[in-house]
Design a protein around this motif. Structure first.
Motif, PDB file in Angstrom:
ATOM      1  N   LYS A  40      24.280-100.358  38.245  1.00 47.16           N
ATOM      2  CA  LYS A  40      23.568-100.815  39.443  1.00 47.16           C
ATOM      3  C   LYS A  40      23.321 -99.709  40.461  1.00 47.16           C
ATOM      4  O   LYS A  40      23.169 -99.974  41.658  1.00 47.16           O
ATOM      5  CB  LYS A  40      24.303-101.982  40.097  1.00 47.16           C
ATOM      6  N   LYS A  41      23.291 -98.480  40.000  1.00 42.30           N
ATOM      7  CA  LYS A  41      22.966 -97.349  40.869  1.00 42.30           C
ATOM      8  C   LYS A  41      21.808 -96.580  40.262  1.00 42.30           C
ATOM      9  O   LYS A  41      21.586 -96.637  39.050  1.00 42.30           O
ATOM     10  CB  LYS A  41      24.168 -96.410  40.998  1.00 42.30           C
ATOM     11  N   PRO A  42      21.061 -95.857  41.093  1.00 43.84           N
ATOM     12  CA  PRO A  42      20.008 -95.025  40.514  1.00 43.84           C
ATOM     13  C   PRO A  42      20.607 -93.872  39.730  1.00 43.84           C
ATOM     14  O   PRO A  42      21.773 -93.525  39.917  1.00 43.84           O
ATOM     15  CB  PRO A  42      19.260 -94.506  41.742  1.00 43.84           C
ATOM     16  N   LEU A  43      19.794 -93.297  38.870  1.00 44.79           N
ATOM     17  CA  LEU A  43      20.226 -92.074  38.192  1.00 44.79           C
ATOM     18  C   LEU A  43      20.480 -91.013  39.263  1.00 44.79           C
ATOM     19  O   LEU A  43      19.623 -90.705  40.077  1.00 44.79           O
ATOM     20  CB  LEU A  43      19.148 -91.560  37.244  1.00 44.79           C
ATOM     21  N   GLU A  44      21.684 -90.455  39.234  1.00 46.02           N
ATOM     22  CA  GLU A  44      22.054 -89.476  40.251  1.00 46.02           C
ATOM     23  C   GLU A  44      21.972 -88.082  39.638  1.00 46.02           C
ATOM     24  O   GLU A  44      22.647 -87.785  38.647  1.00 46.02           O
ATOM     25  CB  GLU A  44      23.480 -89.718  40.732  1.00 46.02           C
ATOM     26  N   LEU A  45      21.160 -87.242  40.249  1.00 45.39           N
ATOM     27  CA  LEU A  45      21.064 -85.871  39.782  1.00 45.39           C
ATOM     28  C   LEU A  45      22.344 -85.126  40.136  1.00 45.39           C
ATOM     29  O   LEU A  45      22.791 -85.145  41.283  1.00 45.39           O
ATOM     30  CB  LEU A  45      19.867 -85.186  40.432  1.00 45.39           C
TER      31      LEU A  45
ATOM     32  N   ASN B   7      13.214-102.711  44.614  1.00 45.56           N
ATOM     33  CA  ASN B   7      13.902-103.846  45.224  1.00 45.56           C
ATOM     34  C   ASN B   7      14.069-105.046  44.306  1.00 45.56           C
ATOM     35  O   ASN B   7      14.851-105.950  44.622  1.00 45.56           O
ATOM     36  CB  ASN B   7      13.175-104.256  46.501  1.00 45.56           C
ATOM     37  N   SER B   8      13.332-105.063  43.205  1.00 47.07           N
ATOM     38  CA  SER B   8      13.477-106.170  42.266  1.00 47.07           C
ATOM     39  C   SER B   8      14.322-105.717  41.085  1.00 47.07           C
ATOM     40  O   SER B   8      13.860-104.922  40.277  1.00 47.07           O
ATOM     41  CB  SER B   8      12.110-106.645  41.775  1.00 47.07           C
ATOM     42  N   PRO B   9      15.533-106.220  40.959  1.00 40.93           N
ATOM     43  CA  PRO B   9      16.361-105.776  39.829  1.00 40.93           C
ATOM     44  C   PRO B   9      15.881-106.313  38.487  1.00 40.93           C
ATOM     45  O   PRO B   9      16.179-105.717  37.450  1.00 40.93           O
ATOM     46  CB  PRO B   9      17.750-106.331  40.169  1.00 40.93           C
ATOM     47  N   SER B  10      15.133-107.415  38.524  1.00 42.47           N
ATOM     48  CA  SER B  10      14.668-107.965  37.254  1.00 42.47           C
ATOM     49  C   SER B  10      13.333-108.672  37.434  1.00 42.47           C
ATOM     50  O   SER B  10      12.965-109.095  38.530  1.00 42.47           O
ATOM     51  CB  SER B  10      15.701-108.926  36.671  1.00 42.47           C
ATOM     52  N   THR B 103      16.667 -97.473  41.293  1.00 43.60           N
ATOM     53  CA  THR B 103      17.754 -98.155  40.586  1.00 43.60           C
ATOM     54  C   THR B 103      17.290 -98.873  39.329  1.00 43.60           C
ATOM     55  O   THR B 103      18.116 -99.313  38.542  1.00 43.60           O
ATOM     56  CB  THR B 103      18.433 -99.182  41.500  1.00 43.60           C
ATOM     57  N   GLY B 104      15.992 -99.007  39.162  1.00 39.02           N
ATOM     58  CA  GLY B 104      15.482 -99.627  37.949  1.00 39.02           C
ATOM     59  C   GLY B 104      15.186-101.113  38.114  1.00 39.02           C
ATOM     60  O   GLY B 104      15.774-101.807  38.930  1.00 39.02           O
ATOM     61  N   THR B 105      14.227-101.582  37.319  1.00 35.63           N
ATOM     62  CA  THR B 105      13.881-102.999  37.229  1.00 35.63           C
ATOM     63  C   THR B 105      13.920-103.401  35.757  1.00 35.63           C
ATOM     64  O   THR B 105      13.268-102.764  34.930  1.00 35.63           O
ATOM     65  CB  THR B 105      12.484-103.288  37.798  1.00 35.63           C
ATOM     66  N   ARG B 106      14.673-104.434  35.462  1.00 37.51           N
ATOM     67  CA  ARG B 106      14.743-104.905  34.077  1.00 37.51           C
ATOM     68  C   ARG B 106      13.607-105.877  33.832  1.00 37.51           C
ATOM     69  O   ARG B 106      13.526-106.942  34.464  1.00 37.51           O
ATOM     70  CB  ARG B 106      16.083-105.591  33.815  1.00 37.51           C
TER      71      ARG B 106
END
Lengths: 113, 111
Positions: A40-45, B7-10, B103-106
């Motif tokens: 649940k965290k962004p990829l951290e450089l 902001n949207s995790p999925s 953080t990515g969106t699934r």
């Protein structure tokens, strides 16, 4: 043969152990990177090497020590890690010079016990 | 301070429909933006990019839109396919080798 290869794929280590992650790229790129991906965290450089010189060190604790012996190989030496260091560690490479995409390896899933 | 935000995790979309993934950034100095796709147990793979001098870039089913005034970019996938189910990351850079990721969106595409 994939462009960026990481070994090992999985690693479990104790807090007093010393281990190394290895990355190799076969793309003729000039820049190599270590990233950390926690849940649940962004990829951290973590680190950037350009032409074998370290150009970025993103306030990473000294228990992580990178090494880039040549433009094709990158290592991440680990010692006295903490359980919160458990994560997916990703290596990437790019042509360098900005505005180019990075190519990632499959990552090493590290668990610190 | 997170400079790139998803902001949207999925997101769940029916096969054949359009998928729209959004990304916001705070640093107006960013001048190059990328989208990556990640399957489980694999590293991220590059999908599409856009320079700040453009507002749209298209590659097959994938189109990225950039709104610099709103500091917003989006990825459109049309038509969506089950094989598109993955985690999508946006990333930004300012003419350096340093990529800043969200953080990515699934995305899940169901039949």
């Amino acid at each position: 043969e994939t462009g960026v290869t990481q070994t090992p794929r999985h690693l479990v280590m104790g807090m007093t152990n010393k281990k190394s992650l290895k990355c190799e790229q076969h793309l003729g790129h000039n820049a190599m990177y270590w990233y950390k991906q926690s849940a649940k965290k962004p990829l951290e450089l973590m680190f950037v090497y350009s032409l074998e010189e370290r150009v970025e060190n993103n306030s990473v604790p000294s228990r992580f020590s990178p090494e880039c012996p040549n433009s094709s190989h990158l290592f991440l030496h680990l010692h006295t890690l903490q359980p919160e260091d458990s994560a997916l560690y990703l290596c990437a490479s790019s042509q360098g010079g900005g505005r180019t995409e990075a190519f990632f390896g499959q990552g090493t899933r590290l668990t610190v016990v | 301070d997170q400079q790139v935000k998803q902001n949207s995790p999925s997101l769940s979309v029916q096969e054949g429909r359009i998928s729209i993934l959004n990304c916001d950034y705070t640093n107006s100095m960013f001048d190059y933006f990328l989208w990556y796709k990640k399957y489980p147990a694999e590293g991220p793979t590059f999908l599409i990019s856009i320079s700040s001098i453009k507002d749209k870039n298209e590659d097959g089913r994938f189109t990225v839109f950039l709104n610099k005034s709103a500091k917003h970019l989006s990825l459109h996938i049309v038509p969506s396919q089950p094989g598109d189910s993955a985690v999508y990351f946006c990333a930004a850079t300012r003419n350096t080798d340093k990529l800043i990721f969200g953080t990515g969106t699934r995305l899940q595409v169901f039949p």
